[in-house]
Design a protein around this motif. Structure first.
Motif, PDB file in Angstrom:
ATOM      1  N   LYS A 369       0.793  -1.239   0.000  1.00 38.22           N
ATOM      2  CA  LYS A 369       0.000   0.000   0.000  1.00 38.22           C
ATOM      3  C   LYS A 369       0.819   1.281   0.000  1.00 38.22           C
ATOM      4  O   LYS A 369       0.274   2.358  -0.220  1.00 38.22           O
ATOM      5  N   THR A 409      -8.930   1.348  -1.858  1.00 42.21           N
ATOM      6  CA  THR A 409      -8.431   2.660  -1.449  1.00 42.21           C
ATOM      7  C   THR A 409      -8.938   3.753  -2.381  1.00 42.21           C
ATOM      8  O   THR A 409      -9.286   3.489  -3.544  1.00 42.21           O
ATOM      9  N   LYS A 411      -7.113   5.858  -3.642  1.00 41.72           N
ATOM     10  CA  LYS A 411      -6.069   6.035  -4.651  1.00 41.72           C
ATOM     11  C   LYS A 411      -6.353   5.223  -5.917  1.00 41.72           C
ATOM     12  O   LYS A 411      -5.649   5.366  -6.922  1.00 41.72           O
ATOM     13  N   LYS A 423      -4.719  -1.392  -7.296  1.00 38.78           N
ATOM     14  CA  LYS A 423      -5.915  -1.595  -6.471  1.00 38.78           C
ATOM     15  C   LYS A 423      -7.183  -1.452  -7.323  1.00 38.78           C
ATOM     16  O   LYS A 423      -8.167  -2.166  -7.100  1.00 38.78           O
ATOM     17  N   ARG A 446     -13.905   1.124  -0.265  1.00 39.30           N
ATOM     18  CA  ARG A 446     -12.933   2.134  -0.684  1.00 39.30           C
ATOM     19  C   ARG A 446     -12.934   3.265   0.338  1.00 39.30           C
ATOM     20  O   ARG A 446     -13.974   3.876   0.584  1.00 39.30           O
ATOM     21  N   ASN A 449      -7.114   7.841   3.620  1.00 37.39           N
ATOM     22  CA  ASN A 449      -5.994   7.538   4.503  1.00 37.39           C
ATOM     23  C   ASN A 449      -6.494   7.183   5.894  1.00 37.39           C
ATOM     24  O   ASN A 449      -7.418   7.807   6.411  1.00 37.39           O
TER      25      ASN A 449
END
Length: 631
Positions: A369, A409, A411, A423, A446, A449
């Motif tokens: 990650k 995530t 991202k 991901k 999802r 941070n």
């Protein structure tokens, strides 16, 4: 109201109560002395009643006040105070002896010894009882937080003594490596074996440990802090005497900033009955069980009372840590814990575990990650994050397990880095399998941070602040969505409860937070000031280092906010994301396998650009991109 009044009496009232209590104790000791010597009838005669009792009350009170027994602070009662009571008892015994000799009482020396001994024992017992009773009362009305102290040496004992007056903390036990101290009680606080730390923290529900080891034991202190952090408890370190002398050992050093304080919004309430109902009595498997999210998932799943928790992680140390923590807690709840060392990229290993353990639900949290690390290790990122997800998801579908939840995530949305792209590809793989294998409910979660997780800004900034700075921020305008580990894991658990198949769940986390503002807030909450050009006397400087490879100024949770659907929880939304066809996913996986098997990192990036919607590599120009594709 009565108990609260007892614990908040003015000092003058407390001293008056102690004087009256000791005076009553003197009279009682006189009675006992004559009774035990067989002269009770003498005690009741007129000369004794008129001369001895008033004399002892008047001059005895003077002796008590001379030795300041009424000024002894119950919260600091110690051996020096016991010595004062002993000297006062001796003087009272002498006064008794002189007075009874003057009155011609037979056996006055024996009676004096009995009198002094009874008064001494009674006075010590009276204060010890008052301490115990008032402590119990104060604990009940103040609800002080139970804490453990690691180190039963001089520093630890002084700390425990100081905490007796605290309105916030209550020392429950000491932990120490010294064999000679084990089994002892210091000030009524037991000293326990440091090897039993896991069991005792769990049994006493301790969430905060105060480390009081000397400066000379730096290596041992560092090892203890590392072990305690791995157990999920808050660790606070007692400042050294050097720090105290130079003014660095103030309250700020004991200040530990919680993730909630820098969240920038209220914590999301995710306590719902669906969570416990969905996992009770099930066999639940967590991949990446030793990671930040995986380990917290295990802890919260344990509270749902599953039949068994199956742990899989390729890090032996991380697996050992979470296994050690869970097993002591699981025994109390009659939950089995099975730990397996292995990688999600090992198909044979994964399938064997699923079949042998009869897994019902999988939480897939195993992933690389850290953006800068994966950016320079594209092949391993693709192997683990994409091909590993494919292996676990296929095994889950073939075994017809009940549910599969992928931890993703933010991202993954319009990624500018390989980590986020892999991901998103993992999400595409799961969506594709769901379309062909309806017996298992697949879903994805999802989120942004996670504060407090490994590699997040909170532990990094706190480490930099503890070192005296500087605090490093990559860009003054960089911003992120933030959530606590508790919110993240509850969201994952809820996703498993709400999932209908192929879902992407996101959490309403409010507005994104600027990292620069978080750095300022964390420094101030830690009791320090920010050093700037205008304020050179500040404690901690903030330095801008520049964006790292693949890092974005801001993150997004969705490609299209118009594709959101409501769920039973107003803070959780279901997104309808675009999918690739079965042929496109198969082609993507085929190309990734070729890239990995031939160690061709450039080919991985080519596949990412072709298959991941919105991906942009900021490091290369369009001309370079065309040349790379042509080759």
């Amino acid at each position: 109201m009565l108990t609260q009044g007892l614990t908040t009496l003015p000092r003058g009232y407390v001293r008056s109560i102690l004087i009256v209590s000791d005076t009553i104790l003197m009279i009682s000791a006189l009675f006992v002395a004559f009774k035990l010597h067989g002269d009770l009838g003498v005690f009741l005669t007129l000369p004794i009643a008129v001369v001895l009792v008033p004399s002892m009350v008047v001059f005895g009170t003077v002796i008590l006040m001379f030795f300041k027994l009424h000024r002894i602070k119950l919260v600091m009662f110690n051996s020096r105070d016991v010595s004062k009571i002993a000297l006062a008892s001796f003087c009272l015994g002498c006064l008794f002896s002189v007075t009874t000799a003057f009155l011609g009482v037979a056996g006055f020396l024996a009676k004096a010894i009995i009198f002094g001994g009874v008064f001494f024992c009674g006075s010590v017992w009276l204060r010890a009882t008052a301490i115990a009773v008032l402590s119990k009362i104060r604990d009940r009305i103040q609800l002080r937080q139970p804490v453990a102290i690691f180190g039963a040496g001089a520093a630890g004992i002084q700390l425990a003594s100081a905490l007796r007056q605290s309105h916030e903390m209550r020392p429950v036990f000491f932990l120490d490596d010294n064999l000679h101290l084990r089994g002892m009680a210091i000030g009524g606080i037991p000293v326990l074996d440091s090897k039993t730390i896991v069991e005792n923290l769990a049994y006493h529900k301790i969430e905060v440990v105060l480390v009081a080891l000397p400066e000379s034991a730096k290596a041992r202190r560092a090892a203890i802090i590392e072990q305690l952090k791995g157990l999920g408890v808050e660790v606070r370190v007692l400042p050294s005497f050097e720090d105290l002398l130079v003014g660095r050992g103030d309250k700020a050093l004991f200040r530990t900033v919680s993730p909630d304080e820098i969240l920038g919004r209220d914590a999301v309430d995710l306590e719902t009955p669906e969570i416990a109902q969905s996992y009770a009595g099930r066999v639940v498997m967590v991949t990446g069980a030793g990671g930040s999210i995986g380990s917290e998932l295990c802890r919260q799943i344990l509270e749902c009372k599953p039949t068994k928790i199956v742990l899989l992680d390729q890090s032996e140390f991380n697996l050992y840590q979470i296994d050690l923590e869970l097993k002591s807690l699981a025994e109390q709840r009659n939950v089995q814990v099975k730990s397996f060392l292995g990688s999600v990229t090992d198909s044979v290993r994964v399938r064997k575990i699923l079949n042998e353990q009869n897994v019902d639900i999988i939480f897939h949290a195993a992933a690389y990650k850290h953006v800068p690390i994966v950016e320079g290790n594209e092949l391993e990122g693709a192997r683990n994050n994409v091909l590993g997800t494919k292996i676990v998801a296929d095994a889950a579908a073939d075994a017809k397990i009940e549910r599969f939840i992928l931890v993703s995530t933010d991202k993954a949305v319009r990624p500018t880095n390989i980590m986020g792209a892999t991901k998103r590809m993992a999400e595409l793989v799961v969506q594709d399998i769901q379309s062909r294998k309806p017996d298992t409910v697949f879903s994805m979660v999802r989120f942004g941070n996670v504060l407090g997780s490994s590699g997040s800004v909170l532990p990094l900034f706190q480490k930099q602040i503890d070192a005296g700075g500087p605090v490093t921020v990559t860009h003054p305008e960089v911003s992120r969505f933030f959530m606590t580990i508790s919110e993240a894991t509850r969201l994952v658990l809820l996703a498993g409860a709400y999932a209908q198949g192929g879902d992407v769940f996101v959490l309403d986390m409010g507005q994104p937070q600027k990292i620069m503002e978080i750095a300022h807030r964390l420094i101030e909450l830690s009791g320090r000031t920010v050093k700037t050009a205008c304020f050179e006397d500040g404690d901690i400087e903030i330095i801008v280092t520049g964006l790292r490879p693949g890092e974005k100024l801001y993150e997004e949770l969705l490609l299209d906010h118009g594709n959101l659907c409501a769920t039973a929880n107003s803070k959780i939304m279901r997104a309808e994301e675009a999918m690739l066809s079965e042929v496109e996913v198969a082609g993507m996986l085929r190309d990734l396998r070729i890239a990995v098997s031939t160690a061709n990192a450039a080919y991985v990036r080519k596949v990412v650009r072709e298959r991941v919607d919105g991906y942009h590599d900021p490091r290369i120009s369009n001309d370079m991109m065309m040349r790379e594709v042509a080759t």
